[in-house]
Design a protein around this motif. Structure first.
Motif, PDB file in Angstrom:
ATOM      1  N   ASP A  70       0.829  -1.200   0.000  1.00 52.78           N
ATOM      2  CA  ASP A  70       0.000   0.000   0.000  1.00 52.78           C
ATOM      3  C   ASP A  70       0.860   1.246   0.000  1.00 52.78           C
ATOM      4  N   THR A  71       0.342   2.307  -0.577  1.00 58.49           N
ATOM      5  CA  THR A  71       0.996   3.609  -0.533  1.00 58.49           C
ATOM      6  C   THR A  71       0.306   4.413   0.556  1.00 58.49           C
ATOM      7  N   ILE A  72       1.101   4.981   1.460  1.00 63.16           N
ATOM      8  CA  ILE A  72       0.538   5.734   2.578  1.00 63.16           C
ATOM      9  C   ILE A  72       1.158   7.128   2.628  1.00 63.16           C
ATOM     10  N   VAL A  73       0.454   8.041   3.239  1.00 64.62           N
ATOM     11  CA  VAL A  73       0.969   9.375   3.504  1.00 64.62           C
ATOM     12  C   VAL A  73       0.659   9.667   4.967  1.00 64.62           C
ATOM     13  N   SER A 130       5.039   6.898   1.438  1.00 64.43           N
ATOM     14  CA  SER A 130       5.736   5.622   1.401  1.00 64.43           C
ATOM     15  C   SER A 130       4.902   4.577   0.672  1.00 64.43           C
ATOM     16  N   GLY A 131       5.564   3.677  -0.026  1.00 63.64           N
ATOM     17  CA  GLY A 131       4.867   2.578  -0.672  1.00 63.64           C
ATOM     18  C   GLY A 131       5.139   2.513  -2.161  1.00 63.64           C
ATOM     19  N   SER A 187       6.071   7.795  -8.001  1.00 69.16           N
ATOM     20  CA  SER A 187       5.285   8.339  -9.112  1.00 69.16           C
ATOM     21  C   SER A 187       4.372   9.478  -8.645  1.00 69.16           C
ATOM     22  N   ILE A 188       3.863   9.399  -7.429  1.00 69.10           N
ATOM     23  CA  ILE A 188       3.060  10.490  -6.877  1.00 69.10           C
ATOM     24  C   ILE A 188       3.917  11.738  -6.696  1.00 69.10           C
ATOM     25  N   ALA A 189       5.109  11.567  -6.126  1.00 71.54           N
ATOM     26  CA  ALA A 189       6.010  12.710  -5.922  1.00 71.54           C
ATOM     27  C   ALA A 189       6.410  13.335  -7.256  1.00 71.54           C
TER      28      ALA A 189
END
Length: 73
Positions: A2-5, A22-23, A28-30
């Motif tokens: 999972d991607t978490i913030v 993280s994740g 790609s989000i950054a």
């Protein structure tokens, strides 16, 4: 994974805010939020402009990328 913030700065007034992303989709989000074409050199700070979904600047940030296995997430 999972991607978490998560907000890493305590609640209240602060001179800076630290946000941890993280994740699997974190990089790609950054890249999407900064408009960078090349990504980020690991373990180096990069001064960037954060952009909203319309491409409008919303803030400046220092982004540091830690790639596994050199990360604790």
């Amino acid at each position: 994974p999972d991607t978490i913030v998560a907000l890493a700065t305590p609640t209240g007034r602060s001179g800076i805010g630290v946000i941890r992303l993280s994740g699997g989709d974190a990089l790609s989000i950054a890249i999407g939020m900064t408009g960078r074409k090349t990504g980020f050199e690991p373990r180096h700070g990069h001064l960037v402009t954060l952009k909203d979904s319309d491409g409008e600047a919303i803030d400046e940030a220092i982004v540091t990328c830690f790639k596994a296995p050199h990360s604790f997430t």
